[in-house]
Structure formats: structure tokens, C-alpha cells
Design a protein around this motif. Structure first.
Motif, PDB file in Angstrom:
ATOM      1  N   ILE A   1      31.528  51.185  31.943  1.00  0.00           N
ATOM      2  CA  ILE A   1      30.557  50.171  31.541  1.00  0.00           C
ATOM      3  C   ILE A   1      31.251  48.842  31.245  1.00  0.00           C
ATOM      4  O   ILE A   1      30.804  47.778  31.695  1.00  0.00           O
ATOM      5  N   VAL A   2      32.354  48.895  30.509  1.00  0.00           N
ATOM      6  CA  VAL A   2      33.084  47.673  30.173  1.00  0.00           C
ATOM      7  C   VAL A   2      33.608  46.993  31.441  1.00  0.00           C
ATOM      8  O   VAL A   2      33.489  45.762  31.603  1.00  0.00           O
ATOM      9  N   LEU A   3      34.173  47.775  32.362  1.00  0.00           N
ATOM     10  CA  LEU A   3      34.730  47.180  33.579  1.00  0.00           C
ATOM     11  C   LEU A   3      33.649  46.666  34.529  1.00  0.00           C
ATOM     12  O   LEU A   3      33.848  45.650  35.197  1.00  0.00           O
ATOM     13  N   PHE A   4      32.504  47.345  34.587  1.00  0.00           N
ATOM     14  CA  PHE A   4      31.396  46.816  35.396  1.00  0.00           C
ATOM     15  C   PHE A   4      30.890  45.505  34.794  1.00  0.00           C
ATOM     16  O   PHE A   4      30.566  44.560  35.523  1.00  0.00           O
ATOM     17  N   ALA A   5      30.838  45.426  33.460  1.00  0.00           N
ATOM     18  CA  ALA A   5      30.448  44.169  32.806  1.00  0.00           C
ATOM     19  C   ALA A   5      31.462  43.075  33.111  1.00  0.00           C
ATOM     20  O   ALA A   5      31.078  41.921  33.373  1.00  0.00           O
ATOM     21  N   ALA A   6      32.742  43.420  33.110  1.00  0.00           N
ATOM     22  CA  ALA A   6      33.778  42.437  33.447  1.00  0.00           C
ATOM     23  C   ALA A   6      33.650  41.986  34.900  1.00  0.00           C
ATOM     24  O   ALA A   6      33.862  40.805  35.216  1.00  0.00           O
ATOM     25  N   THR A   7      33.283  42.898  35.790  1.00  0.00           N
ATOM     26  CA  THR A   7      33.085  42.544  37.201  1.00  0.00           C
ATOM     27  C   THR A   7      31.899  41.589  37.341  1.00  0.00           C
ATOM     28  O   THR A   7      31.983  40.589  38.063  1.00  0.00           O
ATOM     29  N   VAL A   8      30.810  41.889  36.657  1.00  0.00           N
ATOM     30  CA  VAL A   8      29.644  41.003  36.692  1.00  0.00           C
ATOM     31  C   VAL A   8      30.019  39.634  36.136  1.00  0.00           C
ATOM     32  O   VAL A   8      29.639  38.593  36.691  1.00  0.00           O
ATOM     33  N   TYR A   9      30.792  39.616  35.064  1.00  0.00           N
ATOM     34  CA  TYR A   9      31.260  38.355  34.490  1.00  0.00           C
ATOM     35  C   TYR A   9      32.077  37.568  35.513  1.00  0.00           C
ATOM     36  O   TYR A   9      31.890  36.358  35.673  1.00  0.00           O
TER      37      TYR A   9
END
Length: 151
Positions: A28-36
Motif C-alpha cells: 500500500i505504501v509503495l503503490f501510494a509512492a508510485t501514484v505520488y
């Protein structure tokens, strides 16, 4: 009277459950970072999706690193690393090291960071998916054995 629903968590070894929880949080954290990276830093969405797909493929393969099986003594799903898992672990470490070198050779800046984060997000999601698939298979096998014993 309806049959009592059992909590699947009680049939998981604590280490397996903790591993799934950690993989979920990291994903979840890395997908959020990717979206960012895509939205704020202008990282190319095609690169992001391609990197995630590559990572998921690697993650599914790497999920085999730990062999999951049913332990009759504890009545839980336990994990251990066999020789195939050890080989996959070594190849995974090589992948992690070379991923950074190869991507760093061809790109820099936002693209470099976006690809590394996207691949890692995909790997974590793939590991989680592969582990959940194996757990589902074990659960279905156990249910079919129970049904055959009842009949």
C-alpha cells in the motif's frame, strides 16, 4: 442451527500472518509512492504500469521462496524454506541488486525513482498474491479431504 464460521487467521502460523500483514502494508505504501511519483513528479504512467507488472511477475515467483504446508500437530499452515526456496531467495537478492544498477544505468532522477518504487510495489503485491493463492489452495485441499472423510 447454522455452522459456526471459523476465523482463517487461527489456522495460520503467526509468522505467516505477520508476513502477509507486512507485505500488505508495504504494498500500500509503495503503490501510494508510485501514484505520488506519477501525479506530482510527472513520472510516465506507462513506465509505472510496466514496472508494476514486471514486479508482480517477479513477486509471484518469489512468493514460492517459503513453502507453505499444513502441519497436523499444530493444525496450522506453516512455512519453511526448502532448497528451491533458497535458490529463489538467492536469485531474488541478485534481482534486487541488479535492478538498481540496471535501472540506474539507463535512467536518472524522477524516472529512476519511479521505476524502482513501481517495481518494488509490484514485487510486494506479487508476493502477497502468491502467498494468498497458496493459502487458498491449501484451504480448498483441506475442505475436500474433510468432505471425503464425511462421505
Amino acid at each position: 442451527m447454522t455452522p459456526k464460521k471459523t476465523n482463517s487467521r487461527e489456522f495460520l502460523d503467526k509468522r505467516v500472518f505477520t508476513r502477509l500483514r507486512i507485505l500488505t502494508i508495504i504494498s500500500i505504501v509503495l503503490f501510494a509512492a508510485t501514484v505520488y511519483e506519477v501525479v506530482i513528479n510527472g513520472f510516465n504512467i506507462i513506465y509505472a504500469v510496466t514496472s508494476i507488472i514486471l514486479g508482480v511477475g517477479v513477486g509471484i515467483i518469489v512468493s514460492r521462496m517459503y513453502h507453505l504446508s499444513w502441519d497436523e500437530e499444530t493444525n496450522q499452515v506453516v512455512s519453511n524454506m526448502d532448497w528451491i526456496g533458497a535458490i529463489i531467495f538467492i536469485l531474488y537478492i541478485i534481482f534486487i541488486i541488479t535492478r538498481t544498477i540496471v535501472v540506474g544505468y539507463w535512467t536518472d532522477g524522477t524516472t529512476y525513482m519511479g521505476i524502482i518504487v513501481s517495481i518494488t510495489a509490484g514485487v510486494m503485491f506479487g508476493r502477497m498474491s502468491g502467498t494468498k493463492h497458496t493459502l487458498t489452495r491449501i484451504k480448498n485441499d483441506l475442505e475436500s479431504v474433510k468432505k471425503s472423510l464425511v462421505n
